[in-house]
Design a protein around this motif. Structure first.
Motif, PDB file in Angstrom:
ATOM      1  N   VAL A 117       0.844  -1.129   0.271  1.00 58.53           N
ATOM      2  CA  VAL A 117       0.055   0.472  -0.179  1.00 58.53           C
ATOM      3  C   VAL A 117       0.795   0.909  -0.042  1.00 58.53           C
ATOM      4  O   VAL A 117       0.608   1.843  -1.064  1.00 58.53           O
ATOM      5  CB  VAL A 117      -1.250  -0.284   1.162  1.00 58.53           C
ATOM      6  N   SER A 118       1.737   1.343   0.726  1.00 56.43           N
ATOM      7  CA  SER A 118       2.652   2.142   0.923  1.00 56.43           C
ATOM      8  C   SER A 118       3.677   2.673  -0.798  1.00 56.43           C
ATOM      9  O   SER A 118       3.543   3.658  -0.784  1.00 56.43           O
ATOM     10  CB  SER A 118       3.612   2.540   2.212  1.00 56.43           C
ATOM     11  N   GLN A 119       4.105   1.385  -0.812  1.00 62.65           N
ATOM     12  CA  GLN A 119       5.098   1.521  -1.777  1.00 62.65           C
ATOM     13  C   GLN A 119       3.990   2.021  -2.993  1.00 62.65           C
ATOM     14  O   GLN A 119       4.572   3.164  -3.981  1.00 62.65           O
ATOM     15  CB  GLN A 119       5.213   0.635  -2.663  1.00 62.65           C
ATOM     16  N   GLN A 120       2.615   1.704  -3.025  1.00 62.83           N
ATOM     17  CA  GLN A 120       2.055   1.934  -4.722  1.00 62.83           C
ATOM     18  C   GLN A 120       1.717   3.900  -4.704  1.00 62.83           C
ATOM     19  O   GLN A 120       1.303   4.545  -5.051  1.00 62.83           O
ATOM     20  CB  GLN A 120       0.856   1.667  -4.492  1.00 62.83           C
ATOM     21  N   VAL A 121       0.675   3.670  -3.681  1.00 63.55           N
ATOM     22  CA  VAL A 121       0.643   5.055  -2.894  1.00 63.55           C
ATOM     23  C   VAL A 121       1.788   6.138  -3.348  1.00 63.55           C
ATOM     24  O   VAL A 121       1.875   7.409  -4.140  1.00 63.55           O
ATOM     25  CB  VAL A 121      -0.113   5.769  -1.484  1.00 63.55           C
ATOM     26  N   LEU A 122       3.316   5.806  -2.709  1.00 60.00           N
ATOM     27  CA  LEU A 122       4.856   6.663  -2.427  1.00 60.00           C
ATOM     28  C   LEU A 122       4.712   6.843  -4.071  1.00 60.00           C
ATOM     29  O   LEU A 122       5.292   7.738  -4.884  1.00 60.00           O
ATOM     30  CB  LEU A 122       5.501   5.785  -2.124  1.00 60.00           C
ATOM     31  N   LEU A 123       4.568   6.033  -5.046  1.00 59.04           N
ATOM     32  CA  LEU A 123       4.600   5.648  -6.510  1.00 59.04           C
ATOM     33  C   LEU A 123       4.072   6.741  -7.644  1.00 59.04           C
ATOM     34  O   LEU A 123       3.973   7.024  -8.406  1.00 59.04           O
ATOM     35  CB  LEU A 123       4.756   4.291  -7.283  1.00 59.04           C
ATOM     36  N   GLU A 124       2.140   6.519  -6.869  1.00 53.96           N
ATOM     37  CA  GLU A 124       1.343   6.747  -8.482  1.00 53.96           C
ATOM     38  C   GLU A 124       1.042   7.947  -7.696  1.00 53.96           C
ATOM     39  O   GLU A 124      -0.093   8.592  -7.977  1.00 53.96           O
ATOM     40  CB  GLU A 124      -0.001   6.139  -8.328  1.00 53.96           C
ATOM     41  N   ALA A 125       0.983   8.948  -6.411  1.00 56.07           N
ATOM     42  CA  ALA A 125       0.261   9.962  -5.795  1.00 56.07           C
ATOM     43  C   ALA A 125       0.837  10.828  -6.534  1.00 56.07           C
ATOM     44  O   ALA A 125       2.137  11.187  -7.061  1.00 56.07           O
ATOM     45  CB  ALA A 125       1.084  10.288  -4.381  1.00 56.07           C
ATOM     46  N   ASP A 126       0.713  12.015  -6.446  1.00 59.50           N
ATOM     47  CA  ASP A 126       0.284  13.563  -7.616  1.00 59.50           C
ATOM     48  C   ASP A 126       1.254  15.101  -6.531  1.00 59.50           C
ATOM     49  O   ASP A 126       1.612  15.727  -7.017  1.00 59.50           O
ATOM     50  CB  ASP A 126      -0.379  14.192  -8.230  1.00 59.50           C
ATOM     51  N   VAL A 127       0.908  14.280  -5.334  1.00 64.49           N
ATOM     52  CA  VAL A 127       1.346  14.679  -3.979  1.00 64.49           C
ATOM     53  C   VAL A 127       2.097  14.611  -3.393  1.00 64.49           C
ATOM     54  O   VAL A 127       2.727  13.550  -3.105  1.00 64.49           O
ATOM     55  CB  VAL A 127      -0.119  15.492  -2.820  1.00 64.49           C
ATOM     56  N   PRO A 128       3.356  15.724  -2.499  1.00 65.84           N
ATOM     57  CA  PRO A 128       3.849  14.419  -1.682  1.00 65.84           C
ATOM     58  C   PRO A 128       3.320  13.547  -0.438  1.00 65.84           C
ATOM     59  O   PRO A 128       2.627  13.793   0.309  1.00 65.84           O
ATOM     60  CB  PRO A 128       4.408  15.939  -0.511  1.00 65.84           C
ATOM     61  N   VAL A 129       4.569  12.503  -0.387  1.00 64.69           N
ATOM     62  CA  VAL A 129       3.934  11.348   0.654  1.00 64.69           C
ATOM     63  C   VAL A 129       5.006  11.558   1.839  1.00 64.69           C
ATOM     64  O   VAL A 129       5.478  11.053   0.928  1.00 64.69           O
ATOM     65  CB  VAL A 129       3.659  10.131   0.227  1.00 64.69           C
ATOM     66  N   THR A 130       4.412  11.879   3.374  1.00 56.37           N
ATOM     67  CA  THR A 130       5.620  10.944   3.826  1.00 56.37           C
ATOM     68  C   THR A 130       4.950  10.163   4.495  1.00 56.37           C
ATOM     69  O   THR A 130       4.122   9.862   5.013  1.00 56.37           O
ATOM     70  CB  THR A 130       5.761  12.605   5.508  1.00 56.37           C
ATOM     71  N   VAL A 131       6.138   8.904   5.293  1.00 58.49           N
ATOM     72  CA  VAL A 131       6.085   7.674   5.551  1.00 58.49           C
ATOM     73  C   VAL A 131       6.858   7.920   7.045  1.00 58.49           C
ATOM     74  O   VAL A 131       8.033   8.623   7.310  1.00 58.49           O
ATOM     75  CB  VAL A 131       7.155   6.541   4.649  1.00 58.49           C
ATOM     76  N   VAL A 132       5.803   7.920   8.433  1.00 56.04           N
ATOM     77  CA  VAL A 132       6.520   8.365   9.479  1.00 56.04           C
ATOM     78  C   VAL A 132       5.949   7.168  10.292  1.00 56.04           C
ATOM     79  O   VAL A 132       5.078   6.050  10.447  1.00 56.04           O
ATOM     80  CB  VAL A 132       5.019   9.001  10.206  1.00 56.04           C
ATOM     81  N   GLY A 133       7.413   6.524  11.622  1.00 55.64           N
ATOM     82  CA  GLY A 133       6.607   5.598  11.762  1.00 55.64           C
ATOM     83  C   GLY A 133       5.773   5.562  13.148  1.00 55.64           C
ATOM     84  O   GLY A 133       5.682   6.574  13.516  1.00 55.64           O
ATOM     85  N   ALA A 134       6.106   4.504  14.082  1.00 60.35           N
ATOM     86  CA  ALA A 134       4.795   5.175  15.474  1.00 60.35           C
ATOM     87  C   ALA A 134       5.486   5.554  16.890  1.00 60.35           C
ATOM     88  O   ALA A 134       6.775   5.632  16.415  1.00 60.35           O
ATOM     89  CB  ALA A 134       4.556   2.574  15.867  1.00 60.35           C
ATOM     90  N   ARG A 135       4.469   5.891  17.423  1.00 66.20           N
ATOM     91  CA  ARG A 135       4.407   5.784  18.758  1.00 66.20           C
ATOM     92  C   ARG A 135       3.897   5.583  19.809  1.00 66.20           C
ATOM     93  O   ARG A 135       2.371   6.097  19.380  1.00 66.20           O
ATOM     94  CB  ARG A 135       4.274   7.098  18.632  1.00 66.20           C
ATOM     95  N   GLU A 136       4.139   5.242  20.443  1.00 65.24           N
ATOM     96  CA  GLU A 136       3.447   4.790  21.948  1.00 65.24           C
ATOM     97  C   GLU A 136       2.982   6.260  22.309  1.00 65.24           C
ATOM     98  O   GLU A 136       3.702   6.929  22.823  1.00 65.24           O
ATOM     99  CB  GLU A 136       4.435   3.627  22.980  1.00 65.24           C
ATOM    100  N   GLU A 137       1.771   5.976  23.299  1.00 59.83           N
ATOM    101  CA  GLU A 137       1.606   6.517  24.194  1.00 59.83           C
ATOM    102  C   GLU A 137       2.855   7.193  25.544  1.00 59.83           C
ATOM    103  O   GLU A 137       3.997   6.583  25.599  1.00 59.83           O
ATOM    104  CB  GLU A 137       0.852   6.201  24.678  1.00 59.83           C
TER     105      GLU A 137
END
Length: 137
Positions: A117-137
């Motif tokens: 999913v991330s890969q397809q969005v990164l490759l096909e989006a016409d806008v910047p895509v930021t992939v962020v990591g998890a954050r615990e409470e």
């Protein structure tokens, strides 16, 4: 208004990471609108309309509450299957300026390739895509 699409899955730590990313952007409380989405599964799509609501998804509520507590404008949107196509479609529908995706911890080999999913969005989006990591409470 700068619109950021925030597609969440079922992992609350990833959702918090995405929410933190958005809330820490400059002027997040005055100039940013976050559109939170989740692609409903086949079972969820087939459920009666009164319970087929993206707001029922725990991670959607986590991101919504986190951002609202920080005065970020929030909208909710139901995503479609398959998830990557649904994300790209919503980015276009809401005229998103940015997409903030969550990521999983991966092995060194797995880091070379994002999830499909991330890969397809990164490759096909016409806008910047930021992939962020998890954050615990």
């Amino acid at each position: 208004m700068y619109t950021i699409l925030v597609p969440v899955d079922a992992d609350e730590d990833r959702a918090r990471g995405q929410a933190a990313f958005v809330s820490e952007l400059p002027a997040a409380d005055t100039d940013i609108e976050a559109v939170i989405t989740h692609a409903l599964t086949g079972e969820e799509v087939d459920a009666p309309e009164e319970i087929r609501n993206v707001e029922r998804i725990a991670t959607v509520r986590v991101v919504r509450d986190y951002l609202e507590e920080r005065d970020v404008d929030v909208r909710l949107a139901e995503g479609q299957q398959p998830p990557a196509d649904g994300i790209l479609s919503l980015a276009e529908e809401f005229d998103a300026d940015h997409i903030a995706m969550g990521s999983r911890k991966r092995s060194p080999t797995g880091k070379a390739v994002f999830g499909s999913v991330s890969q397809q969005v990164l490759l096909e989006a016409d806008v910047p895509v930021t992939v962020v990591g998890a954050r615990e409470e």
